[in-house]
Design a protein around this motif. Structure first.
Motif, PDB file in Angstrom:
ATOM      1  N   GLU A 223       0.944  -1.023  -0.017  1.00  0.00           N
ATOM      2  CA  GLU A 223      -0.091   0.014   0.067  1.00  0.00           C
ATOM      3  C   GLU A 223       1.166   1.193   0.051  1.00  0.00           C
ATOM      4  OE1 GLU A 223       1.368  -0.829   3.997  1.00  0.00           O
ATOM      5  OE2 GLU A 223       0.216  -2.141   2.479  1.00  0.00           O
ATOM      6  N   ASN A 224       2.143   1.098   0.507  1.00  0.00           N
ATOM      7  CA  ASN A 224       2.897   2.155   0.156  1.00  0.00           C
ATOM      8  C   ASN A 224       3.522   2.841  -1.206  1.00  0.00           C
ATOM      9  OD1 ASN A 224       3.397   2.514   3.065  1.00  0.00           O
ATOM     10  ND2 ASN A 224       4.720   0.881   3.242  1.00  0.00           N
ATOM     11  N   THR A 225       3.208   1.655  -1.925  1.00  0.00           N
ATOM     12  CA  THR A 225       3.933   1.860  -3.213  1.00  0.00           C
ATOM     13  C   THR A 225       2.916   3.000  -4.072  1.00  0.00           C
ATOM     14  OG1 THR A 225       4.588  -0.148  -3.472  1.00  0.00           O
ATOM     15  CG2 THR A 225       4.299   0.905  -5.370  1.00  0.00           C
ATOM     16  N   VAL A 226       1.594   3.074  -3.741  1.00  0.00           N
ATOM     17  CA  VAL A 226       0.811   3.958  -4.435  1.00  0.00           C
ATOM     18  C   VAL A 226       0.874   5.434  -4.243  1.00  0.00           C
ATOM     19  CG1 VAL A 226      -0.981   2.079  -4.825  1.00  0.00           C
ATOM     20  CG2 VAL A 226      -1.150   3.769  -2.942  1.00  0.00           C
ATOM     21  N   ASN A 227       1.564   5.507  -3.026  1.00  0.00           N
ATOM     22  CA  ASN A 227       1.759   7.094  -2.505  1.00  0.00           C
ATOM     23  C   ASN A 227       2.881   7.737  -3.046  1.00  0.00           C
ATOM     24  OD1 ASN A 227      -0.277   7.061  -0.143  1.00  0.00           O
ATOM     25  ND2 ASN A 227       0.847   5.309   0.242  1.00  0.00           N
ATOM     26  N   VAL A 228       3.731   6.784  -3.796  1.00  0.00           N
ATOM     27  CA  VAL A 228       4.668   7.554  -4.956  1.00  0.00           C
ATOM     28  C   VAL A 228       4.164   7.735  -6.201  1.00  0.00           C
ATOM     29  CG1 VAL A 228       6.363   6.929  -3.674  1.00  0.00           C
ATOM     30  CG2 VAL A 228       6.036   5.261  -5.265  1.00  0.00           C
ATOM     31  N   ALA A 229       2.828   7.508  -6.614  1.00  0.00           N
ATOM     32  CA  ALA A 229       2.400   7.760  -7.968  1.00  0.00           C
ATOM     33  C   ALA A 229       2.732   9.196  -8.674  1.00  0.00           C
ATOM     34  CB  ALA A 229       0.641   7.580  -7.796  1.00  0.00           C
ATOM     35  N   GLU A 230       2.676  10.278  -7.756  1.00  0.00           N
ATOM     36  CA  GLU A 230       3.406  11.382  -8.609  1.00  0.00           C
ATOM     37  C   GLU A 230       4.487  11.559  -8.962  1.00  0.00           C
ATOM     38  OE1 GLU A 230       1.495  15.134  -7.188  1.00  0.00           O
ATOM     39  OE2 GLU A 230      -0.337  13.915  -5.898  1.00  0.00           O
ATOM     40  N   GLU A 231       5.484  10.476  -8.415  1.00  0.00           N
ATOM     41  CA  GLU A 231       6.800  10.707  -8.716  1.00  0.00           C
ATOM     42  C   GLU A 231       7.284   9.424  -9.551  1.00  0.00           C
ATOM     43  OE1 GLU A 231       8.548  12.006  -4.492  1.00  0.00           O
ATOM     44  OE2 GLU A 231       6.427  10.842  -4.389  1.00  0.00           O
ATOM     45  N   THR A 232       6.319   8.735 -10.135  1.00  0.00           N
ATOM     46  CA  THR A 232       6.401   7.629 -11.097  1.00  0.00           C
ATOM     47  C   THR A 232       6.360   8.005 -12.726  1.00  0.00           C
ATOM     48  OG1 THR A 232       5.709   5.882  -9.558  1.00  0.00           O
ATOM     49  CG2 THR A 232       5.904   5.290 -11.694  1.00  0.00           C
ATOM     50  N   ILE A 233       7.252   7.399 -13.375  1.00  0.00           N
ATOM     51  CA  ILE A 233       7.240   7.782 -14.890  1.00  0.00           C
ATOM     52  C   ILE A 233       6.224   6.904 -15.415  1.00  0.00           C
ATOM     53  CG2 ILE A 233       8.467   7.533 -16.926  1.00  0.00           C
ATOM     54  CD1 ILE A 233      11.203   8.368 -15.350  1.00  0.00           C
ATOM     55  N   GLU A 234       5.245   7.104 -16.324  1.00  0.00           N
ATOM     56  CA  GLU A 234       4.128   6.293 -16.723  1.00  0.00           C
ATOM     57  C   GLU A 234       3.447   5.454 -15.857  1.00  0.00           C
ATOM     58  OE1 GLU A 234       6.394   4.414 -20.102  1.00  0.00           O
ATOM     59  OE2 GLU A 234       5.489   5.862 -21.467  1.00  0.00           O
ATOM     60  N   PRO A 235       2.908   6.144 -14.775  1.00  0.00           N
ATOM     61  CA  PRO A 235       2.373   5.267 -13.760  1.00  0.00           C
ATOM     62  C   PRO A 235       1.313   4.261 -14.398  1.00  0.00           C
ATOM     63  CG  PRO A 235       1.466   7.630 -13.703  1.00  0.00           C
ATOM     64  CD  PRO A 235       2.525   7.638 -14.755  1.00  0.00           C
ATOM     65  N   TYR A 236       0.541   4.677 -15.359  1.00  0.00           N
ATOM     66  CA  TYR A 236      -0.589   3.667 -15.852  1.00  0.00           C
ATOM     67  C   TYR A 236      -0.061   2.326 -16.356  1.00  0.00           C
ATOM     68  CZ  TYR A 236      -3.079   8.160 -16.321  1.00  0.00           C
ATOM     69  OH  TYR A 236      -3.512   9.443 -16.065  1.00  0.00           O
ATOM     70  N   LYS A 237       1.341   2.232 -16.772  1.00  0.00           N
ATOM     71  CA  LYS A 237       2.198   1.143 -17.390  1.00  0.00           C
ATOM     72  C   LYS A 237       2.720   0.534 -16.113  1.00  0.00           C
ATOM     73  CE  LYS A 237       2.619   2.725 -22.052  1.00  0.00           C
ATOM     74  NZ  LYS A 237       3.572   2.992 -23.148  1.00  0.00           N
ATOM     75  N   ALA A 238       3.346   1.343 -15.214  1.00  0.00           N
ATOM     76  CA  ALA A 238       4.323   0.740 -14.315  1.00  0.00           C
ATOM     77  C   ALA A 238       3.386  -0.209 -12.996  1.00  0.00           C
ATOM     78  CB  ALA A 238       5.159   1.868 -13.539  1.00  0.00           C
ATOM     79  N   PHE A 239       2.481   0.501 -12.753  1.00  0.00           N
ATOM     80  CA  PHE A 239       1.809   0.234 -11.538  1.00  0.00           C
ATOM     81  C   PHE A 239       1.225  -1.144 -11.433  1.00  0.00           C
ATOM     82  CE2 PHE A 239       2.567   4.431  -9.788  1.00  0.00           C
ATOM     83  CZ  PHE A 239       2.402   3.923  -8.283  1.00  0.00           C
ATOM     84  N   PRO A 240       0.246  -1.465 -12.517  1.00  0.00           N
ATOM     85  CA  PRO A 240      -0.141  -2.979 -12.626  1.00  0.00           C
ATOM     86  C   PRO A 240       0.979  -3.973 -12.416  1.00  0.00           C
ATOM     87  CG  PRO A 240      -1.327  -1.651 -14.151  1.00  0.00           C
ATOM     88  CD  PRO A 240      -0.159  -0.792 -13.637  1.00  0.00           C
ATOM     89  N   ARG A 241       2.004  -3.882 -13.349  1.00  0.00           N
ATOM     90  CA  ARG A 241       3.269  -4.949 -13.450  1.00  0.00           C
ATOM     91  C   ARG A 241       3.701  -4.805 -12.090  1.00  0.00           C
ATOM     92  NH1 ARG A 241       5.239  -3.490 -19.531  1.00  0.00           N
ATOM     93  NH2 ARG A 241       5.211  -1.606 -18.247  1.00  0.00           N
ATOM     94  N   SER A 242       4.261  -3.616 -11.782  1.00  0.00           N
ATOM     95  CA  SER A 242       5.179  -3.593 -10.590  1.00  0.00           C
ATOM     96  C   SER A 242       4.675  -3.799  -9.224  1.00  0.00           C
ATOM     97  CB  SER A 242       5.645  -2.122 -10.578  1.00  0.00           C
ATOM     98  OG  SER A 242       6.428  -1.853 -11.805  1.00  0.00           O
TER      99      SER A 242
END
Length: 473
Positions: A223-242
């Motif tokens: 749950e901590n991971t989603v709190n760096v969403a604004e600091e992630t490049i291409e979050p739409y692609k990165a988050f489901p896989r990562s």
């Protein structure tokens, strides 16, 4: 209900946080947090509750956590902003009081986890150097991680990735020991099906449920991971896989490590140890000096604890930052350092609270309260997070059809329902088994009263979003 459209363009001018985390870094960030210190510290409690088949508790626990992670993955691709669960609940329910409660609950859980981990760090540190007082070691440990976080998110995530390799190496050592033990023909595979019903839990189902409850601290962190969403490049692609991928890999490692430990060391030995995985190393199965391996593994455990604590401390100020922009907490928490671009006000606040928690917990322990500070704070973390996880799944289902676009990750609905039931079942059992944890939860949530009063008396609408400001120090 809005129509499905293409993903909206991400405008970095909407956020003062620096977008620099790649998908690969995000995967290791998730893996490092989930794979962190929980299994190093709490595996003995799980073995004591379940018996030799305690790997089942880890397998079922990580399944529930992974389903919850899928809900987070869907929501973060829909709303790739800081604040995580608080933002999702706010979007779904539109209830300011509930949103505030979730925010404070998540902060309390994160701070309790940081305190538990810092205490565990001091315990392992004493194996290498018993000179400094444990409280001093814990406080210095937290202060160093606050400084690392202040320097910048990219540096924090890179350090996290490097430490993930180290902590994973420690678990690989345990699995290698298990393989060597099996290859020698010394393993009794019957132990992997043994569930102990002669202790506090008189039925296999209750024993496994207790094991899941104790082990769930090791499942948290995603749950901590989603709190760096604004600091992630291409979050739409990165988050489901990562996010989902990191959890599945961590779950597989947990099951294999649990089996290796059960096959190589008697369950009673694991159950009675504060550092159960160290007992596997001390078994002397590998052709190396046991003293050398013990020292090496202690260092690895310290790295694992450091890794997990770093992520929790990264998370706390970003929750405050995100919700300050939603006018849920005072706008001062939206202040970002002009050069480092880190939310320094929230960072100082969270570091101070964790420090006070360590001081109070240590004083209560030394006063003879019979408190296991590590276990107590871990239980508090689990209780608060399980309630939040259930709310996030409900929010995910409620927000179906809202703010849709082509790049949204869609979690499986029946699985989400299974995850909701699983979270509530584990929560209910944990509170039933340890009702005193609610008192500690209430104490931590009292921090929210101060924030609520500050926002109610001095807050103003749109403070952070309308007048974003850097603050140089």
């Amino acid at each position: 209900m809005s129509e499905t459209a293409t993903a909206p363009e991400l405008d970095d001018h909407d956020s003062e946080l620096k977008r620099s985390i790649t998908g690969r870094l995000l995967f290791f960030y998730t893996l490092g947090d989930v794979l962190g210190s929980g299994i190093y510290v709490l595996i003995g409690l799980v073995a004591a509750a379940v018996g030799g088949a305690f790997w089942i508790a880890f397998a079922l626990g990580v399944t529930v956590a992974a389903i919850t992670g899928a809900a987070y993955a869907e929501l973060v691709t829909k709303y790739p902003r800081a604040a995580g669960a608080s933002l999702y609940v706010n979007k779904a329910f539109g209830n300011r009081a509930l949103t505030f409660l979730v925010t404070v609950s998540f902060l309390a859980a994160s701070m309790a986890a940081s305190g538990s981990l810092a205490t565990g760090f001091a315990s392992y540190f004493a194996e290498l150097w018993s000179g400094p007082p444990a409280l001093l070691v814990s406080l210095v440990f937290v202060a160093i991680l606050v400084v690392v976080n202040y320097i910048g998110i990219t540096e924090s995530v890179v350090i996290n990735m490097l430490m993930t390799f180290v902590e994973a190496a420690g678990l690989v050592i345990v699995m290698i020991i298990g393989v060597v033990h099996v290859a020698r023909g010394d393993a009794d595979f019957g132990v992997l099906t043994h569930i102990d019903t002669g202790g506090d839990y008189t039925s296999p189902a209750l024993a496994v449920l207790a094991g899941i409850s104790f082990s769930f601290f090791a499942m948290t962190g995603f749950e901590n991971t989603v709190n760096v969403a604004e600091e992630t490049i291409e979050p739409y692609k990165a988050f489901p896989r990562s996010l989902v991928g990191g959890m599945l890999v961590a779950g597989l490692v947990y099951v294999l490590v649990s089996m290796a430990a059960a096959l190589t060391v008697p369950t009673e030995t694991l159950a009675s140890s504060d550092a159960a995985l160290l007992e596997v190393v001390k078994a002397g199965i590998l052709p190396f000096s046991t003293e050398l391996m013990t020292t090496l593994f202690s260092v690895i455990a310290l790295v694992a604890i450091t890794n997990t604590t770093l992520v929790t401390i990264v998370t706390q100020p970003r929750i405050l930052y995100g919700m300050a922009r939603e006018d849920v907490v005072p706008g001062i928490f939206a202040k970002v350092h002009a050069e480092r671009r880190s939310p320094w006000v929230g960072l100082l606040f969270s570091g101070t609270v964790v420090g006070l928690l360590l001081v109070v917990g240590t004083l209560l322990t030394e006063a003879g309260g019979g408190i296991d500070l590590v276990g107590r704070l871990a239980t508090v973390t689990v209780v608060l997070l399980l309630a939040i996880y259930a709310l996030v799944i409900v929010a995910c289902l409620m927000l179906r059809g809202h703010d849709e676009h082509d790049d949204i990750f869609r979690a499986n609905t029946p699985l989400l329902l299974v995850g909701l039931v699983g979270n509530l079942a584990i929560l209910g059992f944990t509170v039933y088994d340890d009702p005193t944890s609610l008192v500690w939860c209430a104490g931590l949530l009292a921090i929210g009263v101060v924030l609520f009063l500050a926002e109610y008396l001095f807050g103003s609408k749109g403070t952070a979003d309308d007048t974003p400001e850097y603050d140089a120090v």
